[in-house]
Design an enzyme around this catalytic site. Structure first.
Site, short mmCIF file in Angstrom:
data_model
loop_
_atom_site.label_atom_id
_atom_site.label_comp_id
_atom_site.label_asym_id
_atom_site.label_seq_id
_atom_site.Cartn_x
_atom_site.Cartn_y
_atom_site.Cartn_z
CB ILE A 226 -0.99 -0.03 1.19
CG1 ILE A 226 -1.78 -1.34 1.19
CG2 ILE A 226 -1.95 1.13 1.16
CD1 ILE A 226 -2.49 -1.66 -0.11
N GLY A 227 2.13 1.15 0.25
CA GLY A 227 2.97 2.34 0.10
C GLY A 227 4.13 2.42 1.06
CD GLU B 289 3.77 6.15 1.61
OE1 GLU B 289 3.44 6.73 2.67
OE2 GLU B 289 2.96 5.48 0.93
CG HIS C 36 -3.33 -1.81 13.06
ND1 HIS C 36 -4.57 -1.61 12.53
CD2 HIS C 36 -2.68 -0.63 12.94
CE1 HIS C 36 -4.66 -0.36 12.12
NE2 HIS C 36 -3.54 0.24 12.36
N1 GLN Z 1 0.19 5.02 1.34
C1 GLN Z 1 -0.06 5.13 2.75
C2 GLN Z 1 0.83 4.18 3.51
O1 GLN Z 1 1.09 3.12 3.05
C3 GLN Z 1 -1.51 4.82 3.06
C4 GLN Z 1 -1.82 5.00 4.53
C5 GLN Z 1 -3.30 4.90 4.89
O2 GLN Z 1 -4.10 4.45 4.14
N2 GLN Z 1 -3.66 5.29 6.08
O3 GLN Z 1 1.28 4.46 4.60
ZN ZN Z 2 -4.73 2.42 4.66
#
Ligand code: GLN
Ligand code: ZN
Length: 766
Positions: free
Chosen positions: A445-446, A498, A706
């Site tokens: 997701i990143g 990131e 989590h």
């Molecule tokens: N791209 C973000 C990450 O991976 C998405 C975070 C989120 O959806 N809260 O941290």
């Molecule tokens: Zn998220």
């Protein structure tokens, strides 16, 4: 004399004292006495602050060590057996319910292992409350004396307070049945709960309370008939000689659709939020009996802008004209819990802009001033009014708030700009050719683990302790490591990880025109987690590329497609304090145009997969069904599409959503090529079914980010197999629930490897 009232004050302390002591207590570094002592000091400070500001009606029992709704669960003994069975001290049971508790056995106590109760959003705010959970064995009884103790504590300081309670109807309606009893409707417990409220109220009266603020915020929701009807039952029961007067408060919305529930209740008065819904004044007034008091919520408890005194005074005067000055109170619209504590500690905000703000402490002065103005006439506060008028007009005419070029560009937005060139099927074919992505594509997701190292270096850079060049080198190295890692694991669509981002909104805010940041403007999100929302102060524009350098670099070191990573317009707005002088829609459009340029720059730089995250899209949904909600969905969707539609068919747009129950129709409307949604803890088969008709490609999150737990490959395989029962295999992506920022590397590697291996197994089959 028109009195001033505050519905609640932030409890976290100007220096986050509450967080520091609770976390110290949890880790065994502070004793329970130290914890209680800090709580006591915070309460005392807040009461005195309000007293000194001249507030007439000061709340007590608005303090909590974790969450005020959870306080009530403890107070009424709504403690499921899985917590009570350990016979922990009350404060530990309380924290166990709020955040779970896992600890090994000692010589004197058995091992404890219990997860937290569900935590949910407090209406449409960014605060989360712990959901009361009613099990079969619930036996209401008065289990604590917190409201009475805190009332007496204030009294001993010479401060007469109005204790705050969550009302019985809201308390029940905000709860849910426990797993052992799924068919239970909590509202049916009302008759059993009322005697306990009555007992509590009688004790408060004995302690000297003359009025209690009884919060019934669910009155701004669409309520079922039996809940609407419960108000009469509840308040006819509770109002008595033995109880203090009850002041019924609502906030965050429109009470008109439930106005019949309020009419005729024997309460002393009603508070409504006229910042949110000024149009409800006539109907609220009409619902009152001639002896009932109207509390006019006019100082915004949800935002950081100075109140426009002239307008607020006019509004209160219009209320006075209807019911008479002796029946009006001037109040904050809601508790001030949702605003930062004080502006005084902000040293970095330019003076010109700082003058536009009022945080909780400053808002105290505002209610007092407005109350004085309507009592003694505007001359009595002439100086404050003049200063306020000056500040309001400076903001209105400032070049920061009004950027003609931005306004002009928004005015010229066309419908075409928010539509991709071709329908999904055509785009998909072009993307297949361009990107060469296999079946069951794997991605993340990143974010990747944000180690201490990264945070230290980022801080050094912010403080100017290392040069830009050194910092960039460090970031490039982090990116290179993450890319190499993903190649080793065998992921298909890579991300840069990131490492340069502290926070997914702040990072963009800092690169855009129109935002400012506080250094200490913390607001409680839940428990000991506080956030520091950026503030949108002016028209938003993008002075230059925000993410291109990092994404371009990441793409340059791999043959696999690299996914650019942006935060969407709605999330940027929802996780900031928005402007109150222009609509949310206009702010979202401005953000969308800035992001659109970024998306196009990424494409031009050779990044052909771009994800625009919108995890907050759901929380912005207006509380009630109807025109306002439809309007929100329209502009939220349009702004996302505006941001993402400027690319070629062959460029693949992703989006991501998490931590809310989504409406597939809203997601569908975004027309992203691929969406990833948090899914691993959703066990409702209906939810899978609902998404099975999602027309574009989708990744249903396969593991919980989590938890450090590593799911085995077989677990992934069986999860995917379950999904494939209802979901077409050619549309399915394979990914975790959300970003991996808070995880460690060990479990990240193991989980992703198992996930990729599972995907490969399916790829081989089809
Ligand atoms: N791209 C973000 C990450 O991976 C998405 C975070 C989120 O959806 N809260 O941290
Ligand atoms: Zn998220």
């Amino acid at each position: 004399m028109v009195q001033s009232a505050v519905l609640g004050f932030p409890r976290i302390g100007a220096q986050r004292e509450l967080k520091k002591v609770t976390e110290a207590y949890w880790s065994g570094k502070a004793t329970v006495d130290e914890l209680f002592q800090v709580g006591k000091e915070l309460r005392e400070k807040n009461w005195k602050l309000q007293k000194e500001a001249g507030v007439d009606i000061i709340p007590s029992n608005d303090f909590s060590f974790y969450d005020q709704v959870l306080d009530h669960s403890l107070l009424f003994n709504v403690i499921p057996e899985r917590y009570s069975k350990y016979n922990l001290p009350a404060i530990d049971t309380f924290f166990a319910m709020g955040r779970g508790l896992q600890r090994p056995a000692t010589e004197t106590s058995p091992a404890v292992d219990v997860t937290a109760l569900e935590m949910v959003k407090w209406f449409d705010s960014n605060y989360h409350y712990v959901r009361p959970t009613f099990s079969k064995t619930v036996e209401f009884k008065l289990n604590s004396t917190k409201p009475i103790d805190e009332f007496l504590e204030a009294k001993a300081l010479g401060i007469h307070t109005r204790p705050v309670l969550v009302g019985p109807v809201s308390y029940l309606y905000l709860g849910k049945p426990d797993k052992d009893n799924l068919e239970l409707e909590p509202i049916t417990l009302l008759d059993k709960l009322l005697p306990v409220y009555a007992e509590l109220l009688a004790k408060l009266k004995e302690a000297g309370a003359d009025t209690v603020q009884i919060d019934e915020p669910v009155l701004v929701l669409d309520l079922p008939a039996e809940v609407q009807a419960a108000y009469k039952t509840a308040y006819e029961y509770l109002v008595s000689e033995a109880a203090p007067k009850l002041f019924l408060t609502t906030y965050f919305g429109d009470v008109r659709p439930n106005i019949d529930s309020i009419k005729g209740l024997p309460v002393a008065g009603v508070h409504a939020d006229f910042v949110r819904v000024p149009e409800q004044l006539d109907e609220v007034v009409a619902a009152l009996s001639p002896s009932q008091i109207l509390s006019v919520g006019i100082v915004n408890g949800r935002n950081i802008w100075k109140t426009n005194f002239a307008k607020a005074i006019d509004f209160v005067n219009s209320a006075i004209a209807k019911v008479g000055a002796e029946r009006v109170i001037v109040a904050t619209s809601s508790s001030l819990l949702h605003t930062p504590v004080t502006l005084a500690s902000e040293k970095k905000i330019p003076a010109e802009i700082k003058d536009w703000f009022a945080f909780a402490t400053q808002k105290l002065g505002e209610v007092v001033t407005i109350a004085k103005a309507v009592t003694d006439g505007t001359e009595s506060v002439a100086e404050a009014l003049a200063a306020n008028a000056k500040s309001i007009s400076a903001r209105e005419t400032s070049s920061i708030t009004n950027d003609a070029a931005v306004r002009d560009r928004v005015a010229k937005i066309t419908e075409d700009q928010a539509r991709r060139k071709s329908p999904f099927a055509v785009r998909l074919a072009a993307q297949k050719k361009a990107l060469g992505i296999p079946l069951f594509p794997t991605t993340t997701i990143g974010s990747f683990p944000q180690t201490k190292d990264i945070r230290i270096v980022r801080n050094k850079f912010t403080k100017g302790e290392i040069s830009e060049e050194e910092y960039e080198k460090f970031i490039e190295k982090e990116i290179a490591d993450v890319v190499k890692f993903q190649e080793e694991v065998g992921l298909d669509v890579l991300v840069h990880g990131e490492p340069e981002r502290n926070d997914m909104v702040q990072y963009f805010g800092e690169k855009l025109n129109g935002f400012v940041f506080t250094t200490n403007g913390w607001v409680q999100s839940y428990g000991s987690r506080y956030v520091r929302p950026p503030i949108v102060v002016g028209d938003v524009s993008r002075p230059g590329p925000m993410t291109v350098k990092e994404s371009k670099y990441a793409q340059s070191i791999t043959q696999k497609p690299m996914k650019g990573m942006l935060t969407g317009p709605v999330t940027c707005l929802r996780w900031s304090f928005p402007r109150d002088d222009i609509s949310a829609k206009l702010q979202a459009q401005q953000l969308a145009l800035a992001l659109r340029d970024e998306v196009q720059d990424l494409e031009a730089a050779g990044v052909y997969v771009i994800q625009v995250d919108e995890p907050a899209i759901r929380e912005g949904l207006p509380l009630r069904a109807g025109a306002e909600r439809d309007d929100y969905v329209n502009w939220a969707v349009e702004s996302f599409r505006l941001a993402t539609s400027g690319v070629e068919d062959s460029t693949q747009i992703h989006s991501h959503f998490c931590y809310s129950d989504l409406d597939p129709n809203h997601i569908k409307a975004l027309d992203a090529d691929v969406v990833s949604i948090e899914f691993s803890k959703k066990d409702d088969p209906k939810y899978i079914q609902e998404f099975s008709e999602y027309p574009n490609h989708i990744g249903l999150g396969l593991f919980d980010i989590h938890s450090p737990r590593v799911p085995a490959k077989d677990e992934f395989v069986s999860r995917i197999a379950d999904i494939l029962k209802v979901y077409p295999q050619e549309n399915l992506w394979v990914n975790p629930d959300c970003g991996l920022k808070t995880r460690g590397w060990t479990e990240t590697r193991a989980s992703l490897q198992n996930m990729v291996d599972a995907a490969k197994e399916f790829r081989a089959k089809y």
